[in-house]
Design an enzyme around this catalytic site. Structure first.
Site, short mmCIF file in Angstrom:
data_model
loop_
_atom_site.label_atom_id
_atom_site.label_comp_id
_atom_site.label_asym_id
_atom_site.label_seq_id
_atom_site.Cartn_x
_atom_site.Cartn_y
_atom_site.Cartn_z
N SER A 125 30.30 -25.86 -36.59
CA SER A 125 30.59 -26.72 -37.74
C SER A 125 29.33 -27.02 -38.56
O SER A 125 28.21 -26.94 -38.06
CB SER A 125 31.21 -28.04 -37.28
N1 SAM Z 1 32.50 -28.02 -31.93
C1 SAM Z 1 32.25 -26.61 -32.18
C2 SAM Z 1 30.78 -26.30 -32.21
O1 SAM Z 1 29.96 -27.23 -32.09
O2 SAM Z 1 30.43 -25.12 -32.29
C3 SAM Z 1 32.96 -26.18 -33.42
C4 SAM Z 1 33.92 -25.09 -33.16
S1 SAM Z 1 35.02 -24.51 -34.37
C5 SAM Z 1 34.77 -25.36 -35.86
C6 SAM Z 1 36.59 -25.09 -33.78
C7 SAM Z 1 36.97 -24.55 -32.44
O3 SAM Z 1 38.26 -25.08 -32.08
C8 SAM Z 1 37.09 -23.04 -32.34
O4 SAM Z 1 36.22 -22.56 -31.36
C9 SAM Z 1 38.56 -22.80 -31.96
O5 SAM Z 1 38.76 -21.69 -31.11
C10 SAM Z 1 38.90 -24.11 -31.27
N2 SAM Z 1 40.35 -24.42 -31.19
C11 SAM Z 1 41.31 -24.26 -32.12
N3 SAM Z 1 42.50 -24.69 -31.64
C12 SAM Z 1 42.26 -25.14 -30.37
C13 SAM Z 1 43.09 -25.69 -29.37
N4 SAM Z 1 44.41 -25.90 -29.55
N5 SAM Z 1 42.52 -26.02 -28.20
C14 SAM Z 1 41.19 -25.83 -27.96
N6 SAM Z 1 40.36 -25.30 -28.89
C15 SAM Z 1 40.89 -24.96 -30.08
#
Ligand code: SAM
Length: 211
Positions: free
Chosen positions: A57
């Site tokens: 992010s």
């Molecule tokens: N917090 C992360 C970082 O610091 O890198 C940001 C990751 S990205 C913006 C959002 C993440 O949410 C992705 O890796 C995606 O695979 C995950 N995601 C989406 N839907 C999800 C779900 N239902 N359960 C768990 N993870 C999920």
């Protein structure tokens, strides 16, 4: 930009305020969570690809959400969407500061390759017992380790998953995107919520297995 310049910029813009959050940004280098080919852009204020069509992010968004969550030393936090693990590491740095009660961050990721990446990036926190990575659908929360002092999500849902509202303690806070707004919900003692909406952000979708 380098790390100090990014932190100074986020402070100047009013996004970074609380000493514990500022210290976490100083102690947890974003460069350690960004793929090799993007390391030279680690301190630009932008999301960056981490593979599997996902991103680490934007620092401004992470700062804004952590300031709304107000995590504290010794708390138990659920982080949905581990991705690179950077946000979980920032949280671990804050909750892990308590001398007596050990804080803990449970971070959930649904994509196995990113679970692997987060596990590698968060190894030192996992070893200290401050972080646990779970693989699966975070929209169901984490019943086993609930209730939480805070729940934070990095992917957007159309509606806030009901499980999160059940799994947050009275007095606890949920900070999560709904559509392209960041929503803060504070749970009252009677189980109802105070809601704040902050529009104008952009997120990847929360992929829920529930239909
Ligand atoms: N917090 C992360 C970082 O610091 O890198 C940001 C990751 S990205 C913006 C959002 C993440 O949410 C992705 O890796 C995606 O695979 C995950 N995601 C989406 N839907 C999800 C779900 N239902 N359960 C768990 N993870 C999920």
């Amino acid at each position: 930009m380098d790390k100090d310049e990014l932190i100074a910029k986020l402070k100047r813009m009013g996004y970074l305020k609380t000493p514990a959050v500022v210290s976490a940004f100083q102690r947890v280098p974003r460069a350690d969570f960004v793929p090799e080919e993007f390391k030279d852009r680690a301190y630009e204020d932008e999301p960056l690809p981490i593979g599997e069509e996902q991103t680490i992010s934007q620092p401004l968004t992470v700062a804004f959400m952590l300031e709304l969550l107000v995590p504290k030393a010794g708390q138990t936090i659920l982080d949905v969407g581990a991705g690179s693990g950077w946000q979980a590491a920032l949280l671990a740095d804050i909750v892990g500061q308590a001398a007596k009660k050990k804080g803990k961050v449970f971070t959930i990721e649904r994509i196995p390759l990113l679970v692997k990446m987060a596990r590698k990036n968060l190894a030192s926190y996992i070893k200290k017992g401050i972080v646990e990575i779970l693989e699966g659908d975070g929209s169901a929360g984490d019943k086993k380790h609930a209730p939480f002092d805070g729940i934070i999500a990095a992917a957007t849902a159309g509606v806030l998953p009901p499980a999160w509202k059940e799994q947050i303690k009275p007095g606890g806070v949920i900070v999560a995107p709904v559509g392209q707004s960041i929503v803060k919900l504070t749970k009252r003692k009677d189980g109802t919520f105070i809601r704040e909406d902050h529009p104008g952000f952009s997120f990847v979708p929360l992929i829920s297995e529930e239909k």
